[in-house]
Design an enzyme around this catalytic site. Structure first.
Site, PDB file in Angstrom:
ATOM      1  NE  ARG A  93      45.476  44.266  37.908  1.00 31.47           N
ATOM      2  CZ  ARG A  93      45.588  44.143  39.216  1.00 31.47           C
ATOM      3  NH1 ARG A  93      45.322  43.431  39.749  1.00 31.47           N
ATOM      4  NH2 ARG A  93      45.660  45.813  39.708  1.00 31.47           N
ATOM      5  CD  GLU A 146      47.918  50.781  39.249  1.00 29.14           C
ATOM      6  OE1 GLU A 146      48.854  51.568  38.779  1.00 29.14           O
ATOM      7  OE2 GLU A 146      47.521  49.934  39.842  1.00 29.14           O
ATOM      8  CG  ASN A 157      48.958  47.086  38.269  1.00 29.40           C
ATOM      9  OD1 ASN A 157      49.381  48.612  38.902  1.00 29.40           O
ATOM     10  ND2 ASN A 157      47.873  47.137  37.643  1.00 29.40           N
ATOM     11  CB  SER A 190      47.548  40.372  42.793  1.00 28.63           C
ATOM     12  OG  SER A 190      47.163  41.861  43.204  1.00 28.63           O
ATOM     13  CE  LYS A 198      50.345  54.378  40.219  1.00 30.34           C
ATOM     14  NZ  LYS A 198      50.756  52.961  40.911  1.00 30.34           N
ATOM     15  CE  LYS A 238      45.646  57.679  40.081  1.00 33.97           C
ATOM     16  NZ  LYS A 238      45.652  56.445  39.272  1.00 33.97           N
ATOM     17  CD  GLU A 255      53.146  50.833  40.822  1.00 37.15           C
ATOM     18  OE1 GLU A 255      51.912  49.932  40.855  1.00 37.15           O
ATOM     19  OE2 GLU A 255      53.394  51.504  40.173  1.00 37.15           O
ATOM     20  N   GLY A 256      50.406  49.559  45.145  1.00 44.11           N
ATOM     21  CA  GLY A 256      50.090  48.823  46.172  1.00 44.11           C
ATOM     22  C   GLY A 256      48.696  48.959  47.005  1.00 44.11           C
ATOM     23  NE  ARG A 261      41.626  45.171  41.190  1.00 46.72           N
ATOM     24  CZ  ARG A 261      42.807  46.030  40.987  1.00 46.72           C
ATOM     25  NH1 ARG A 261      43.242  46.355  41.494  1.00 46.72           N
ATOM     26  NH2 ARG A 261      42.829  46.733  40.676  1.00 46.72           N
TER      27      ARG A 261
HETATM   28  P1  ADP Z   1      48.385  51.920  42.642  1.00 39.89           P
HETATM   29  O1  ADP Z   1      49.756  51.732  42.262  1.00 39.89           O
HETATM   30  O2  ADP Z   1      48.255  52.075  44.410  1.00 39.89           O
HETATM   31  O3  ADP Z   1      46.908  50.712  42.699  1.00 39.89           O
HETATM   32  P2  ADP Z   1      46.484  52.979  41.091  1.00 39.89           P
HETATM   33  O4  ADP Z   1      46.733  54.149  40.928  1.00 39.89           O
HETATM   34  O5  ADP Z   1      45.761  52.096  41.285  1.00 39.89           O
HETATM   35  O6  ADP Z   1      47.008  52.839  42.369  1.00 39.89           O
HETATM   36  O7  ADP Z   1      45.509  54.101  42.402  1.00 39.89           O
HETATM   37  C1  ADP Z   1      44.593  53.238  43.185  1.00 39.89           C
HETATM   38  C2  ADP Z   1      42.592  53.116  43.730  1.00 39.89           C
HETATM   39  O8  ADP Z   1      42.716  54.719  43.537  1.00 39.89           O
HETATM   40  C3  ADP Z   1      41.999  52.705  42.330  1.00 39.89           C
HETATM   41  O9  ADP Z   1      42.387  51.448  41.957  1.00 39.89           O
HETATM   42  C4  ADP Z   1      40.511  53.011  42.080  1.00 39.89           C
HETATM   43  O10 ADP Z   1      40.220  52.597  43.473  1.00 39.89           O
HETATM   44  C5  ADP Z   1      41.509  54.616  42.877  1.00 39.89           C
HETATM   45  N1  ADP Z   1      42.506  56.181  41.490  1.00 39.89           N
HETATM   46  C6  ADP Z   1      42.932  55.385  41.010  1.00 39.89           C
HETATM   47  N2  ADP Z   1      43.083  56.738  39.682  1.00 39.89           N
HETATM   48  C7  ADP Z   1      42.041  57.387  39.804  1.00 39.89           C
HETATM   49  C8  ADP Z   1      41.393  58.067  38.844  1.00 39.89           C
HETATM   50  N3  ADP Z   1      41.916  58.614  38.310  1.00 39.89           N
HETATM   51  N4  ADP Z   1      39.860  58.500  39.685  1.00 39.89           N
HETATM   52  C9  ADP Z   1      39.402  57.926  40.102  1.00 39.89           C
HETATM   53  N5  ADP Z   1      39.651  57.068  41.073  1.00 39.89           N
HETATM   54  C10 ADP Z   1      41.029  56.746  41.123  1.00 39.89           C
HETATM   55 MG    MG Z   2      46.342  50.262  40.784  1.00 39.46          MG
END
Ligand code: ADP
Ligand code: MG
Length: 476
Positions: A128, A143, A145, A150, A307, A364, A368-369, A451
Protein backbone atom coordinates in the site's frame (compact mmCIF):
# COMPACT_ATOMS: atom_id res chain seq x y z
CA UNK A 1 -0.37 25.71 7.87
CA UNK A 2 -3.06 23.57 6.32
CA UNK A 3 -5.52 26.30 5.50
CA UNK A 4 -6.75 25.15 2.11
CA UNK A 5 -10.31 23.87 2.13
CA UNK A 6 -11.68 21.45 -0.43
CA UNK A 7 -15.36 21.76 -1.27
CA UNK A 8 -17.53 19.04 0.20
CA UNK A 9 -19.67 16.66 -1.84
CA UNK A 10 -22.78 18.10 -0.15
CA UNK A 11 -23.36 21.36 1.63
CA UNK A 12 -22.62 21.33 5.35
CA UNK A 13 -23.85 21.44 8.02
CA UNK A 14 -26.68 18.99 7.54
CA UNK A 15 -29.81 20.08 9.36
CA UNK A 16 -30.25 18.42 12.73
CA UNK A 17 -33.24 16.30 11.78
CA UNK A 18 -31.50 14.85 8.73
CA UNK A 19 -28.35 14.36 10.71
CA UNK A 20 -29.67 12.17 13.51
CA UNK A 21 -31.60 9.99 11.08
CA UNK A 22 -28.67 9.59 8.73
CA UNK A 23 -26.26 8.82 11.56
CA UNK A 24 -28.50 5.99 12.69
CA UNK A 25 -28.58 4.62 9.19
CA UNK A 26 -24.84 4.99 8.71
CA UNK A 27 -23.92 3.31 11.98
CA UNK A 28 -26.27 0.41 11.36
CA UNK A 29 -24.94 0.00 7.82
CA UNK A 30 -21.42 -0.20 9.25
CA UNK A 31 -22.56 -2.73 11.84
CA UNK A 32 -24.45 -4.90 9.36
CA UNK A 33 -21.70 -4.92 6.75
CA UNK A 34 -18.75 -5.65 8.98
CA UNK A 35 -17.09 -2.25 9.23
CA UNK A 36 -16.38 -3.35 12.77
CA UNK A 37 -13.61 -4.33 15.16
CA UNK A 38 -13.31 -6.15 18.44
CA UNK A 39 -13.07 -3.84 21.39
CA UNK A 40 -9.43 -3.67 22.38
CA UNK A 41 -9.53 -1.99 25.72
CA UNK A 42 -9.90 -4.55 27.20
CA UNK A 43 -9.91 -6.98 24.28
CA UNK A 44 -13.05 -9.09 24.03
CA UNK A 45 -13.45 -11.45 21.09
CA UNK A 46 -17.20 -11.71 21.76
CA UNK A 47 -17.88 -8.03 21.24
CA UNK A 48 -17.57 -5.85 18.20
CA UNK A 49 -17.76 -2.11 17.90
CA UNK A 50 -18.10 -0.10 14.72
CA UNK A 51 -14.85 1.16 13.24
CA UNK A 52 -14.54 4.90 13.19
CA UNK A 53 -15.60 6.32 9.82
CA UNK A 54 -16.60 9.56 8.14
CA UNK A 55 -20.26 10.15 7.39
CA UNK A 56 -19.44 11.54 3.95
CA UNK A 57 -16.77 10.72 1.38
CA UNK A 58 -13.87 13.14 0.99
CA UNK A 59 -13.41 15.26 -2.11
CA UNK A 60 -10.20 14.34 -3.88
CA UNK A 61 -8.86 15.68 -7.20
CA UNK A 62 -9.56 13.04 -9.83
CA UNK A 63 -6.35 13.72 -11.69
CA UNK A 64 -4.24 13.09 -8.60
CA UNK A 65 -6.23 10.00 -7.70
CA UNK A 66 -5.59 8.56 -11.16
CA UNK A 67 -1.94 9.55 -10.96
CA UNK A 68 -1.59 7.56 -7.74
CA UNK A 69 -3.37 4.57 -9.28
CA UNK A 70 -1.35 4.67 -12.47
CA UNK A 71 1.99 4.77 -10.73
CA UNK A 72 1.34 1.79 -8.46
CA UNK A 73 2.63 -0.89 -10.81
CA UNK A 74 5.86 1.05 -11.27
CA UNK A 75 6.22 1.42 -7.50
CA UNK A 76 5.59 -2.31 -6.95
CA UNK A 77 8.25 -3.03 -9.50
CA UNK A 78 10.66 -0.52 -7.97
CA UNK A 79 10.39 -2.05 -4.51
CA UNK A 80 10.68 -5.54 -5.98
CA UNK A 81 13.91 -4.59 -7.74
CA UNK A 82 15.28 -2.95 -4.60
CA UNK A 83 14.51 -6.11 -2.62
CA UNK A 84 16.48 -8.26 -5.05
CA UNK A 85 19.43 -5.88 -5.30
CA UNK A 86 21.77 -7.19 -2.64
CA UNK A 87 24.40 -4.46 -3.03
CA UNK A 88 21.86 -1.65 -2.88
CA UNK A 89 20.02 -3.06 0.12
CA UNK A 90 23.25 -3.67 1.98
CA UNK A 91 24.80 -0.27 1.37
CA UNK A 92 21.53 1.59 1.95
CA UNK A 93 20.89 -0.01 5.32
CA UNK A 94 24.50 0.03 6.46
CA UNK A 95 24.23 3.05 8.76
CA UNK A 96 20.71 2.19 9.91
CA UNK A 97 21.56 -1.28 11.12
CA UNK A 98 24.33 0.11 13.26
CA UNK A 99 21.95 2.45 15.05
CA UNK A 100 18.68 0.54 15.01
CA UNK A 101 18.48 -2.88 16.61
CA UNK A 102 15.17 -3.89 15.03
CA UNK A 103 16.34 -3.23 11.47
CA UNK A 104 19.63 -4.95 12.32
CA UNK A 105 17.86 -8.11 13.40
CA UNK A 106 15.73 -8.15 10.28
CA UNK A 107 18.83 -7.55 8.22
CA UNK A 108 20.67 -10.42 9.91
CA UNK A 109 17.90 -12.79 8.87
CA UNK A 110 18.14 -11.43 5.36
CA UNK A 111 21.91 -11.88 5.36
CA UNK A 112 21.58 -15.49 6.47
CA UNK A 113 19.00 -16.53 3.87
CA UNK A 114 20.75 -14.59 1.14
CA UNK A 115 24.01 -16.37 1.91
CA UNK A 116 22.36 -19.78 2.09
CA UNK A 117 20.49 -19.09 -1.17
CA UNK A 118 16.73 -18.54 -1.19
CA UNK A 119 14.84 -21.83 -0.85
CA UNK A 120 11.79 -20.01 -2.15
CA UNK A 121 12.96 -17.53 -4.73
CA UNK A 122 9.59 -15.77 -5.12
CA UNK A 123 8.37 -12.98 -2.88
CA UNK A 124 4.75 -11.96 -2.45
CA UNK A 125 3.75 -8.35 -1.86
CA UNK A 126 0.41 -6.97 -0.76
CA UNK A 127 1.52 -3.36 -0.83
CA UNK A 128 0.00 0.00 0.00
CA UNK A 129 1.47 3.30 -1.11
CA UNK A 130 0.23 6.22 1.02
CA UNK A 131 -0.17 9.83 -0.10
CA UNK A 132 -1.21 13.20 1.23
CA UNK A 133 -2.18 16.11 -0.98
CA UNK A 134 0.28 18.93 -0.65
CA UNK A 135 -0.62 22.64 -0.43
CA UNK A 136 -0.58 22.77 -4.25
CA UNK A 137 -3.14 19.91 -4.43
CA UNK A 138 -0.60 17.46 -5.81
CA UNK A 139 -0.09 14.07 -4.21
CA UNK A 140 3.09 13.39 -2.26
CA UNK A 141 4.04 9.93 -1.04
CA UNK A 142 4.04 9.52 2.74
CA UNK A 143 5.39 5.99 2.77
CA UNK A 144 5.30 2.64 1.00
CA UNK A 145 4.07 -0.33 3.06
CA UNK A 146 5.30 -3.82 2.23
CA UNK A 147 4.04 -5.57 5.35
CA UNK A 148 0.63 -5.89 7.01
CA UNK A 149 -0.98 -3.23 4.81
CA UNK A 150 -4.39 -2.94 6.40
CA UNK A 151 -7.95 -1.80 5.60
CA UNK A 152 -8.17 -3.42 2.17
CA UNK A 153 -10.99 -5.49 3.64
CA UNK A 154 -12.97 -2.55 4.98
CA UNK A 155 -12.39 0.06 2.27
CA UNK A 156 -14.86 -1.44 -0.24
CA UNK A 157 -17.60 -1.38 2.40
CA UNK A 158 -16.86 2.25 3.17
CA UNK A 159 -17.33 3.19 -0.48
CA UNK A 160 -20.70 1.41 -0.57
CA UNK A 161 -21.75 3.01 2.69
CA UNK A 162 -20.94 6.44 1.32
CA UNK A 163 -22.96 5.77 -1.84
CA UNK A 164 -25.87 4.72 0.34
CA UNK A 165 -25.59 7.80 2.53
CA UNK A 166 -25.44 10.19 -0.43
CA UNK A 167 -28.51 8.52 -1.90
CA UNK A 168 -30.39 8.73 1.40
CA UNK A 169 -29.53 12.42 1.54
CA UNK A 170 -31.15 12.88 -1.87
CA UNK A 171 -27.95 12.99 -3.92
CA UNK A 172 -28.02 9.72 -5.82
CA UNK A 173 -26.74 11.61 -8.87
CA UNK A 174 -23.48 12.19 -7.04
CA UNK A 175 -22.72 8.56 -6.22
CA UNK A 176 -21.05 8.20 -9.60
CA UNK A 177 -18.15 10.22 -8.22
CA UNK A 178 -17.30 7.54 -5.69
CA UNK A 179 -15.07 5.11 -7.58
CA UNK A 180 -15.68 1.40 -7.35
CA UNK A 181 -13.30 -0.28 -4.97
CA UNK A 182 -12.52 -4.00 -4.96
CA UNK A 183 -9.37 -3.87 -2.89
CA UNK A 184 -10.13 -7.03 -0.95
CA UNK A 185 -10.67 -9.06 -4.11
CA UNK A 186 -7.37 -7.83 -5.49
CA UNK A 187 -5.41 -8.43 -2.31
CA UNK A 188 -6.94 -11.89 -1.91
CA UNK A 189 -5.92 -12.60 -5.50
CA UNK A 190 -2.33 -11.95 -4.46
CA UNK A 191 -2.52 -14.71 -1.86
CA UNK A 192 -4.42 -17.05 -4.19
CA UNK A 193 -1.88 -16.65 -6.98
CA UNK A 194 0.92 -17.29 -4.48
CA UNK A 195 -0.89 -20.42 -3.28
CA UNK A 196 -1.19 -21.66 -6.87
CA UNK A 197 2.55 -21.20 -7.40
CA UNK A 198 3.20 -23.64 -4.57
CA UNK A 199 1.39 -26.35 -6.57
CA UNK A 200 0.05 -28.45 -3.73
CA UNK A 201 -3.70 -28.51 -3.13
CA UNK A 202 -3.27 -29.80 0.42
CA UNK A 203 -1.08 -26.91 1.51
CA UNK A 204 -2.58 -23.98 3.47
CA UNK A 205 -2.22 -20.24 3.78
CA UNK A 206 -0.92 -19.28 7.21
CA UNK A 207 -1.84 -15.87 8.63
CA UNK A 208 0.57 -14.84 11.36
CA UNK A 209 -1.47 -12.72 13.71
CA UNK A 210 -1.31 -10.77 16.94
CA UNK A 211 -2.39 -12.35 20.23
CA UNK A 212 -5.54 -10.25 20.12
CA UNK A 213 -6.62 -9.03 16.72
CA UNK A 214 -9.04 -6.17 17.10
CA UNK A 215 -9.09 -5.43 13.36
CA UNK A 216 -10.56 -8.88 12.71
CA UNK A 217 -13.13 -8.02 10.03
CA UNK A 218 -10.45 -6.50 7.83
CA UNK A 219 -8.54 -9.78 8.06
CA UNK A 220 -11.41 -12.27 7.86
CA UNK A 221 -12.57 -10.54 4.68
CA UNK A 222 -9.68 -12.41 3.02
CA UNK A 223 -10.97 -15.76 4.22
CA UNK A 224 -14.39 -15.30 2.70
CA UNK A 225 -13.23 -13.90 -0.64
CA UNK A 226 -10.70 -16.71 -0.96
CA UNK A 227 -13.38 -19.22 -0.01
CA UNK A 228 -15.63 -17.91 -2.77
CA UNK A 229 -12.90 -18.13 -5.37
CA UNK A 230 -11.65 -21.54 -4.30
CA UNK A 231 -13.18 -23.31 -1.28
CA UNK A 232 -10.31 -25.83 -1.38
CA UNK A 233 -7.86 -23.26 -0.05
CA UNK A 234 -7.61 -23.52 3.71
CA UNK A 235 -6.52 -20.62 5.86
CA UNK A 236 -5.10 -21.02 9.35
CA UNK A 237 -4.29 -18.27 11.85
CA UNK A 238 -1.48 -18.58 14.35
CA UNK A 239 0.35 -16.23 16.70
CA UNK A 240 4.14 -16.24 16.85
CA UNK A 241 3.86 -17.98 20.21
CA UNK A 242 1.88 -20.81 18.65
CA UNK A 243 4.19 -21.06 15.68
CA UNK A 244 7.21 -21.35 17.94
CA UNK A 245 5.64 -24.49 19.37
CA UNK A 246 4.19 -25.90 16.16
CA UNK A 247 6.57 -25.03 13.33
CA UNK A 248 9.21 -27.29 11.88
CA UNK A 249 11.17 -27.53 8.67
CA UNK A 250 11.30 -30.83 6.87
CA UNK A 251 14.67 -31.75 5.37
CA UNK A 252 13.27 -30.72 1.98
CA UNK A 253 12.49 -27.29 3.57
CA UNK A 254 8.73 -27.72 3.60
CA UNK A 255 7.23 -25.62 6.39
CA UNK A 256 5.00 -27.62 8.70
CA UNK A 257 2.79 -25.93 11.28
CA UNK A 258 1.01 -28.46 13.47
CA UNK A 259 -0.61 -30.87 11.03
CA UNK A 260 -0.47 -28.49 8.08
CA UNK A 261 1.91 -28.02 5.22
CA UNK A 262 2.18 -24.29 4.59
CA UNK A 263 2.18 -22.88 1.05
CA UNK A 264 1.96 -19.16 1.85
CA UNK A 265 2.79 -17.17 4.97
CA UNK A 266 0.96 -13.85 5.31
CA UNK A 267 2.16 -11.56 8.09
CA UNK A 268 -0.41 -9.39 9.86
CA UNK A 269 2.12 -8.86 12.61
CA UNK A 270 5.89 -8.75 12.73
CA UNK A 271 6.29 -5.24 11.33
CA UNK A 272 7.23 -3.77 14.71
CA UNK A 273 9.78 -4.63 17.36
CA UNK A 274 7.07 -5.27 19.96
CA UNK A 275 5.95 -8.39 18.06
CA UNK A 276 9.34 -10.02 18.65
CA UNK A 277 8.84 -10.72 22.33
CA UNK A 278 11.71 -13.20 22.64
CA UNK A 279 14.68 -14.59 20.74
CA UNK A 280 12.45 -17.55 19.88
CA UNK A 281 10.30 -15.26 17.75
CA UNK A 282 13.38 -14.16 15.82
CA UNK A 283 14.42 -17.80 15.40
CA UNK A 284 11.05 -18.83 14.05
CA UNK A 285 11.02 -15.86 11.67
CA UNK A 286 14.34 -17.13 10.32
CA UNK A 287 12.97 -20.66 10.06
CA UNK A 288 10.03 -19.41 8.01
CA UNK A 289 12.35 -17.45 5.74
CA UNK A 290 14.44 -20.58 5.18
CA UNK A 291 11.37 -22.56 4.16
CA UNK A 292 9.86 -23.31 0.78
CA UNK A 293 6.69 -21.42 1.65
CA UNK A 294 6.01 -18.17 -0.18
CA UNK A 295 6.25 -15.24 2.21
CA UNK A 296 4.13 -12.12 2.14
CA UNK A 297 6.34 -10.29 2.63
CA UNK A 298 9.71 -12.00 2.34
CA UNK A 299 12.41 -10.56 4.56
CA UNK A 300 13.90 -8.66 1.60
CA UNK A 301 10.49 -7.12 0.80
CA UNK A 302 10.15 -6.02 4.40
CA UNK A 303 13.58 -4.36 4.28
CA UNK A 304 12.77 -2.71 0.95
CA UNK A 305 9.82 -1.07 2.68
CA UNK A 306 11.92 0.70 5.30
CA UNK A 307 11.91 4.45 5.56
CA UNK A 308 15.67 4.49 4.99
CA UNK A 309 15.18 2.89 1.57
CA UNK A 310 12.50 5.47 0.79
CA UNK A 311 14.89 8.26 1.71
CA UNK A 312 17.77 6.90 -0.36
CA UNK A 313 15.52 6.34 -3.40
CA UNK A 314 14.70 10.05 -3.29
CA UNK A 315 18.34 11.06 -3.71
CA UNK A 316 19.32 12.39 -7.15
CA UNK A 317 19.97 9.69 -9.73
CA UNK A 318 19.09 6.70 -7.56
CA UNK A 319 15.76 5.85 -9.21
CA UNK A 320 17.50 5.40 -12.54
CA UNK A 321 19.27 2.35 -11.15
CA UNK A 322 15.88 0.62 -11.19
CA UNK A 323 13.58 2.48 -13.59
CA UNK A 324 13.69 3.97 -17.05
CA UNK A 325 13.75 7.74 -17.44
CA UNK A 326 10.01 8.11 -17.94
CA UNK A 327 9.16 5.93 -14.94
CA UNK A 328 11.74 7.68 -12.77
CA UNK A 329 10.29 11.08 -13.68
CA UNK A 330 6.79 10.02 -12.76
CA UNK A 331 7.92 8.53 -9.45
CA UNK A 332 10.05 11.55 -8.60
CA UNK A 333 7.03 13.74 -9.05
CA UNK A 334 5.27 12.12 -6.08
CA UNK A 335 8.33 12.13 -3.82
CA UNK A 336 8.77 14.95 -1.37
CA UNK A 337 12.04 16.11 0.20
CA UNK A 338 13.73 13.27 2.11
CA UNK A 339 17.00 13.69 3.96
CA UNK A 340 19.47 11.42 5.68
CA UNK A 341 20.48 12.30 9.23
CA UNK A 342 23.57 10.12 9.04
CA UNK A 343 26.82 11.15 10.68
CA UNK A 344 28.26 12.93 7.66
CA UNK A 345 28.23 16.26 5.90
CA UNK A 346 24.82 15.89 4.30
CA UNK A 347 23.43 14.74 7.62
CA UNK A 348 24.86 17.84 9.31
CA UNK A 349 23.24 20.06 6.71
CA UNK A 350 19.89 18.38 7.23
CA UNK A 351 20.16 18.81 10.99
CA UNK A 352 20.93 22.51 10.61
CA UNK A 353 17.95 22.90 8.33
CA UNK A 354 15.58 21.07 10.66
CA UNK A 355 16.72 22.93 13.76
CA UNK A 356 16.18 26.25 11.96
CA UNK A 357 12.65 25.45 10.78
CA UNK A 358 11.39 22.33 12.53
CA UNK A 359 7.78 22.89 11.50
CA UNK A 360 8.72 22.22 7.90
CA UNK A 361 9.73 18.65 8.68
CA UNK A 362 8.79 15.29 10.14
CA UNK A 363 11.44 13.13 11.77
CA UNK A 364 10.90 9.41 11.34
CA UNK A 365 12.51 6.40 12.98
CA UNK A 366 12.68 3.02 11.19
CA UNK A 367 9.32 1.95 12.52
CA UNK A 368 5.91 1.00 11.18
CA UNK A 369 2.46 1.10 12.62
CA UNK A 370 1.99 4.74 13.57
CA UNK A 371 2.73 6.88 16.60
CA UNK A 372 6.50 6.97 16.15
CA UNK A 373 7.14 10.20 14.29
CA UNK A 374 8.44 13.46 15.74
CA UNK A 375 7.02 16.84 14.73
CA UNK A 376 7.59 20.56 15.17
CA UNK A 377 9.59 21.83 18.14
CA UNK A 378 10.20 18.30 19.38
CA UNK A 379 12.35 17.76 16.32
CA UNK A 380 14.63 20.51 17.52
CA UNK A 381 15.05 19.11 21.02
CA UNK A 382 15.45 15.56 19.75
CA UNK A 383 18.10 16.57 17.24
CA UNK A 384 19.96 18.61 19.79
CA UNK A 385 19.94 15.62 22.12
CA UNK A 386 21.20 13.02 19.64
CA UNK A 387 23.33 15.16 17.36
CA UNK A 388 26.58 13.74 18.66
CA UNK A 389 25.52 10.14 18.84
CA UNK A 390 25.06 7.26 16.41
CA UNK A 391 21.38 7.25 17.39
CA UNK A 392 20.68 9.82 14.73
CA UNK A 393 21.40 7.27 11.98
CA UNK A 394 18.21 5.51 13.06
CA UNK A 395 16.08 8.41 11.74
CA UNK A 396 15.31 10.10 8.49
CA UNK A 397 14.00 13.59 7.92
CA UNK A 398 11.07 14.31 5.64
CA UNK A 399 9.49 17.49 4.40
CA UNK A 400 6.17 18.17 6.12
CA UNK A 401 3.31 17.70 3.65
CA UNK A 402 0.85 20.48 4.24
CA UNK A 403 -2.38 18.66 3.48
CA UNK A 404 -5.66 20.49 2.85
CA UNK A 405 -8.50 20.24 5.32
CA UNK A 406 -12.03 19.13 4.73
CA UNK A 407 -15.04 19.27 6.99
CA UNK A 408 -16.85 16.06 7.81
CA UNK A 409 -18.64 14.22 10.60
CA UNK A 410 -16.76 11.48 12.41
CA UNK A 411 -18.80 8.51 13.60
CA UNK A 412 -17.41 5.87 15.88
CA UNK A 413 -17.94 4.02 19.12
CA UNK A 414 -16.96 7.08 21.12
CA UNK A 415 -18.47 9.79 18.95
CA UNK A 416 -21.83 10.41 20.61
CA UNK A 417 -22.99 13.70 19.15
CA UNK A 418 -21.02 14.25 16.01
CA UNK A 419 -20.01 17.75 15.17
CA UNK A 420 -18.35 18.97 12.06
CA UNK A 421 -14.61 18.56 12.28
CA UNK A 422 -11.74 19.57 10.05
CA UNK A 423 -10.02 16.47 8.74
CA UNK A 424 -6.84 15.59 6.90
CA UNK A 425 -7.14 12.66 4.52
CA UNK A 426 -4.50 10.16 3.45
CA UNK A 427 -4.98 8.16 0.26
CA UNK A 428 -3.64 4.62 0.10
CA UNK A 429 -3.32 2.64 -3.15
CA UNK A 430 -3.07 -1.14 -2.95
CA UNK A 431 -0.86 -3.22 -5.17
CA UNK A 432 0.00 -6.88 -5.48
CA UNK A 433 3.22 -8.32 -6.84
CA UNK A 434 4.77 -11.77 -7.04
CA UNK A 435 8.15 -12.45 -8.51
CA UNK A 436 11.75 -13.51 -8.12
CA UNK A 437 15.10 -12.14 -9.21
CA UNK A 438 14.43 -12.71 -12.89
CA UNK A 439 10.71 -12.74 -13.41
CA UNK A 440 7.64 -10.93 -12.11
CA UNK A 441 4.53 -13.05 -12.68
CA UNK A 442 1.91 -10.79 -11.06
CA UNK A 443 1.96 -6.99 -10.77
CA UNK A 444 -1.31 -5.10 -10.36
CA UNK A 445 -2.93 -2.07 -8.84
CA UNK A 446 -5.95 -3.38 -6.96
CA UNK A 447 -7.82 -0.62 -5.14
CA UNK A 448 -7.64 2.18 -2.62
CA UNK A 449 -8.58 3.49 0.79
CA UNK A 450 -8.79 6.89 2.41
CA UNK A 451 -8.05 7.30 6.10
CA UNK A 452 -8.96 10.63 7.66
CA UNK A 453 -7.97 12.16 10.97
CA UNK A 454 -8.85 15.33 12.82
CA UNK A 455 -6.50 18.18 12.04
CA UNK A 456 -4.02 18.59 14.85
CA UNK A 457 -3.66 14.90 15.57
CA UNK A 458 -0.35 14.00 14.07
CA UNK A 459 -0.99 10.33 13.58
CA UNK A 460 -4.30 8.85 12.54
CA UNK A 461 -4.33 5.22 13.63
CA UNK A 462 -7.84 3.85 13.11
CA UNK A 463 -7.40 1.01 15.55
CA UNK A 464 -6.03 3.44 18.13
CA UNK A 465 -9.18 5.49 17.61
CA UNK A 466 -7.94 8.76 16.08
CA UNK A 467 -8.29 7.94 12.39
CA UNK A 468 -11.40 7.07 10.45
CA UNK A 469 -12.23 5.01 7.37
CA UNK A 470 -13.16 7.19 4.44
CA UNK A 471 -13.46 7.04 0.67
CA UNK A 472 -12.70 9.38 -2.19
CA UNK A 473 -15.28 11.57 -3.92
CA UNK A 474 -13.61 12.52 -7.15
CA UNK A 475 -13.71 16.13 -8.23
CA UNK A 476 -12.33 17.82 -11.35
P1 ADP B 1 3.95 4.59 9.91
O1 ADP B 1 4.80 3.55 9.32
O2 ADP B 1 4.08 4.70 11.38
O3 ADP B 1 2.52 4.51 9.42
P2 ADP B 1 4.09 7.02 8.31
O4 ADP B 1 5.24 7.44 7.53
O5 ADP B 1 2.91 6.54 7.54
O6 ADP B 1 4.58 5.95 9.37
O7 ADP B 1 3.63 8.22 9.25
C1 ADP B 1 2.52 8.12 10.09
C2 ADP B 1 1.59 9.30 9.87
O8 ADP B 1 2.27 10.52 10.06
C3 ADP B 1 1.01 9.39 8.48
O9 ADP B 1 -0.13 8.61 8.36
C4 ADP B 1 0.74 10.88 8.35
O10 ADP B 1 -0.52 11.19 8.95
C5 ADP B 1 1.83 11.51 9.16
N1 ADP B 1 2.95 11.88 8.29
C6 ADP B 1 3.96 11.09 7.90
N2 ADP B 1 4.81 11.72 7.08
C7 ADP B 1 4.33 12.97 6.94
C8 ADP B 1 4.76 14.13 6.22
N3 ADP B 1 5.88 14.12 5.50
N4 ADP B 1 4.01 15.25 6.31
C9 ADP B 1 2.89 15.29 7.06
N5 ADP B 1 2.44 14.24 7.77
C10 ADP B 1 3.13 13.09 7.72
MG1 MG C 1 1.71 4.92 7.63
Amino acid sequence: MAVTQLKNCVELPLNNEDLSEIIDKAKDYALMHGMTMHSNNPFNRNFVRISRFTLLPTSFPEKEFLKAKNIQITLNNLIHKVAYDHDFLTSTLQSTIKADEFTRKLYNIYKTVHKEGYTQTNSVGLMRSDYLLNGDMKIKQVEFNTISSSFGGLAPITAKLHKYILTELGHSDKTINIPENKSINGLAKGLIEAWKLYKNKEAVILFIVEENTSNICDQRAFDYVIHEVNPQIKIIRRTFKEIIKQAQLRPNKELIVGKYLVAVVYYRTGYEAAAYTSEDVWSVRLLIEQSKALKCPSIQYQLAGTKKVQQVLAQPGVLRRFLNEDEATRVREVFTGLYSLDFDELGEQAIEMAIMEPKKFVMKPQREGGGNNIYGDEIRSKLEAIRNSRDRDAYILMEYIDAPLQDNYLLGPNDQEPQIQSLISELGIYGIIIGDQNHVSVNEQVGHVIRSKPFGEDEGGIIAGAGALDSPYLVK
